[in-house]
Design a protein around this motif. Structure first.
Motif, PDB file in Angstrom:
ATOM      1  N   THR A 195      -1.840   8.413  15.045  1.00 57.21           N
ATOM      2  CA  THR A 195      -2.716   9.556  14.549  1.00 57.21           C
ATOM      3  C   THR A 195      -2.956   9.689  13.134  1.00 57.21           C
ATOM      4  O   THR A 195      -3.714  10.722  13.146  1.00 57.21           O
ATOM      5  N   HIS A 219       4.298   8.250  16.042  1.00 59.70           N
ATOM      6  CA  HIS A 219       3.176   9.222  16.154  1.00 59.70           C
ATOM      7  C   HIS A 219       2.113   9.164  15.099  1.00 59.70           C
ATOM      8  O   HIS A 219       0.919   9.318  15.304  1.00 59.70           O
ATOM      9  N   LEU A 262       6.173   9.856  22.706  1.00 58.77           N
ATOM     10  CA  LEU A 262       6.340   9.275  21.411  1.00 58.77           C
ATOM     11  C   LEU A 262       6.246  10.438  20.484  1.00 58.77           C
ATOM     12  O   LEU A 262       6.775  10.436  19.389  1.00 58.77           O
ATOM     13  N   TYR A 263       5.844  11.740  20.753  1.00 62.57           N
ATOM     14  CA  TYR A 263       6.132  12.877  19.923  1.00 62.57           C
ATOM     15  C   TYR A 263       7.612  13.327  20.032  1.00 62.57           C
ATOM     16  O   TYR A 263       8.125  14.207  19.428  1.00 62.57           O
ATOM     17  N   VAL A 267       2.095  10.266  25.429  1.00 62.22           N
ATOM     18  CA  VAL A 267       2.104  11.107  24.120  1.00 62.22           C
ATOM     19  C   VAL A 267       3.108  12.045  23.916  1.00 62.22           C
ATOM     20  O   VAL A 267       3.752  11.948  22.782  1.00 62.22           O
ATOM     21  N   THR A 277      -4.565   8.509  20.692  1.00 65.11           N
ATOM     22  CA  THR A 277      -3.498   8.663  21.862  1.00 65.11           C
ATOM     23  C   THR A 277      -3.565   7.331  22.603  1.00 65.11           C
ATOM     24  O   THR A 277      -4.432   6.673  22.848  1.00 65.11           O
TER      25      THR A 277
END
Length: 697
Positions: free
Chosen positions: A484, A480, A428-429, A425, A112
């Motif tokens: 991740t 993302h 970006l998602y 977060v 993150t």
């Protein structure tokens, strides 16, 4: 010099032009082969740029660009000693502007995003210009960026009076025939005729079809034979042969100039699926000649079965759209069906506005399509234990549930840095398109994750060499995934970005297409008549094309116009035109005309779906099975290639498959050992052999 000598020199000049065209193509092929040999030599532990450079006839910098592992220390030293620009790990900033939200940086480098560093620790109130990032291997083109200050802020708007709205008319169906130019079989409605074709010229086809079906034919679908490749051996490029076929003079016919509201005029030159549009000299007949390959691979089906496939397709669509009409191409039809899902009441009933031309141009230049990459030795062993193909079923349909809507916000680096970790977060998602500086982790040993600009127009590659830093644009799903991924988070530094509200403008359209696809796929499995099973299978593929090419049509690339000029009026060829073919009678040319005022241009939707599909090739969660699939869930060194929706591996994987959109289907398995492919042709040959082998076993 008299007129005769002048014309003779012009003829010689044309010959020189064609020879230069051939020579350039051959040179490009030789340079590509040379670069591959250099990269192969780089795998030798004692290889040195100093020895390879003179052997290749290149400089040390060229060798370092082609094979970064061979970069001499002297080049590293000179780069680090460069006086202008901050150190590589200093934050990218922008020149000061009237905009108080001047871009700065943040450096999320874990799963993150972490809290960013200050823009200017030294306390200087005047940000410095953006430093040129370390180039990724082979990169020699720069992607555009958003201008600073008010000039860039003006991009964030919609084009006035240009909105996608629900249509208030019904498309008119066109009388269509299906012709196999090899056998001469012609299917018109429920009639099957056999034509005598003395050759495959457009003139012969038109004469034969209108003799057999005198009135009403408006569209001729070619099911087999590819007549536009007639005399392809007489032209340096396939596109030249197609242009010559389309533009050959036809007695009694001329190139269609359009009629009424139908703006589809002129020929469309494409090496495999061209469109010829003609009108009779008396103006009574307008007809187009098209390839059924636009819709699906006929796979040897006869014209009757192909017509049945279009009938099944129409019926499946009419179950969801009572005004569905099959147009000439899947992109036209798919987008027309989408417009009929635009709400007429409630939210978005006023339509979906089209972005400014500047933002559309930015997305066109920075949002690539499907990932196409072949990984070759020494990144792979010379001999592979097997080649296993996994193809994502109806892949793009998996990524239409969320799309950007409204006017995007500009998210500068300073804005992003000011947000909490949770807000970062979420952004970006979300539905975003980001200008970023990326660094591959020092311990990375798998495939590249993010696209980087490569040599050539709209070409992309995926750097994976540890420590490589490059600047690019990427969609939210890919960013993302990079942060991740299950191995090591990549370092992502935000330079600038576009962030939209989440919406569902494509959801209803895609759901209806998925239901039609599922219905036809079931018929292809269960129907008792083999011919109808084949027709249903082709129709289900056509539904896939409706969604695939419908999404592509939202991208709205700059328009390319093709035209012809008589050789006697050579001076009338537009100054900015590229000559793509010529005969003794006429010159064929094409030239860009920029973006048209298309009310259904939404490149932001296409970009978001393409980004999601590329990310899913790397990692995709299967919630019902509590597992993951994708290239990053394979051992390092086992990925051979990516091709849009497919990944090619050296070992089989236990990925779940339930026949749903996005699931990985094992389509081929060729046992080894076998030589690692080094060209696309070799990969496709192995792919076909693998598919055959899997069917047999």
């Amino acid at each position: 010099m008299d007129a005769k000598a002048y014309n003779a020199k012009l003829a010689e000049l044309r010959k020189d032009r064609d020879q230069i065209k051939k020579t350039k193509a051959a040179l490009a092929s030789l340079e590509e082969a040379r670069d591959k040999k250099i990269r192969t030599l780089a795998g030798y532990e004692r290889a040195s740029a100093e020895r390879i450079a003179p052997a290749a006839g290149l400089g040390l910098a060229d060798i370092a660009r082609i094979a970064p592992a061979l970069t001499p220390p002297t080049l590293h030293d000179s780069a680090s000693a460069a006086p202008d620009g901050p150190a590589e790990d200093s934050p990218p900033t922008h020149a000061a502007s009237d905009n108080k939200d001047t871009p700065a940086t943040t450096a999320p480098s874990a799963v993150t995003p972490s809290r960013p560093r200050p823009q200017n620790p030294a306390g200087d109130d005047h940000p410095q210009p953006v430093p040129a990032p370390t180039a990724a291997p082979g990169r020699d083109r720069e992607l555009p960026s958003i201008p600073d200050g008010g000039q860039g802020d003006r991009w964030f708007a919609h084009t006035p009076n240009l909105v996608s709205t629900h249509p208030n008319f019904t498309q008119q169906a066109r009388s269509t025939v299906f012709l196999d130019t090899i056998t001469g079989v012609l299917v018109h409605r429920d009639q099957t005729l056999r034509l005598t074709l003395t050759d495959t010229r457009a003139a012969t086809i038109l004469q034969a079809v209108f003799h057999a079906v005198p009135e009403g034919t408006e569209r001729i679908f070619i099911t087999a034979g590819d007549p536009w490749h007639h005399q392809a051996d007489q032209h340096p490029f396939l596109k030249d042969a197609v242009a010559a076929w389309l533009n050959a003079p036809i007695d009694g016919w001329r190139t269609d100039t359009g009629r009424g509201k139908d703006k589809m005029a002129g020929h469309f030159v494409h090496p495999r699926n061209p469109v010829g549009r003609y009108q009779s000299d008396n103006g009574r007949h307008h007809v187009e000649i098209r390839s059924v390959g636009e819709w699906f691979d006929p796979d040897g089906a006869d014209p009757t079965t192909i017509r049945d496939a279009f009938v099944l397709l129409w019926k499946a669509l009419r179950a969801h759209w009572n005004d569905a009409v099959l147009m000439g191409s899947p992109s036209q039809t798919g987008r027309d069906l989408w417009t009929r899902t635009i709400p007429t009441r409630g939210q978005h009933s006023d339509g979906y506005p089209v972005l400014s031309e500047e933002l559309r141009g930015l997305l066109h230049a920075t949002a690539g399509q499907g990932r196409t990459e072949l990984i070759t030795p020494p990144a792979l062993p010379d001999r592979l234990p097997a080649l296993v193909e996994y193809d994502r079923t109806f892949a793009y349909a998996k990524h239409t549930w969320k799309s950007p809507v409204g006017t995007p916000r500009r998210i500068t680096a300073r804005t992003f840095a000011s947000w909490s970790e949770k807000e970062q977060v979420k952004a970006l998602y979300g539905c975003g398109h980001w200008h970023v500086r990326v660094t591959v982790p020092d311990t990375w040993n798998h495939v590249g994750l993010l696209p980087a600009p490569a040599p050539g127009d709209r070409a992309w590659h995926y750097p994976a060499t540890p420590g490589t830093t490059f600047t690019t644009w990427a969609g939210g799903p890919e960013i993302h995934t990079a942060l991740t991924n299950p191995l090591t988070p990549w370092r992502i530094e935000i330079i600038d970005g576009l962030l939209w509200e989440d919406g569902k403008p494509l959801d209803d359209w895609a759901k209806k297409l998925k239901e039609a696809w599922a219905t036809l796929a079931a018929q292809a499995d269960l129907h008792g008549d083999p011919a109808q099973r084949q027709a249903a299978r082709l129709a289900s593929r056509a539904v896939r094309s409706l969604l695939l090419y419908g999404i592509g049509s939202f991208a709205q690339r700059p328009r390319m116009v093709t035209g012809t000029t008589p050789r006697t009026h050579e001076r009338d060829v537009p100054a900015d035109a590229e000559i793509i073919g010529f005969t003794d009678e006429q010159i064929t040319w094409q030239r860009p005309t920029g973006f048209t005022r298309d009310p259904n241009a939404h490149p932001e939707w296409a970009a978001a779906i393409w980004s999601g599909a590329r990310a899913a090739l790397l990692s995709q969660r299967h919630r019902d099975d509590n597992t993951y699939a994708g290239a990053l869930h394979t051992p390092p060194g086992t990925v051979v290639a990516f091709r849009t929706d497919a990944v090619y591996l050296t070992t089989p994987q236990p990925w779940p498959y339930h026949g749903q959109p996005g699931d990985y289907l094992n389509k081929g398995h060729l046992a080894g050992p076998l030589a690692a492919p080094t060209t696309e042709e070799q990969l496709l040959a192995l792919r076909d052999a693998g598919r055959t082998a899997l069917k047999e076993t």
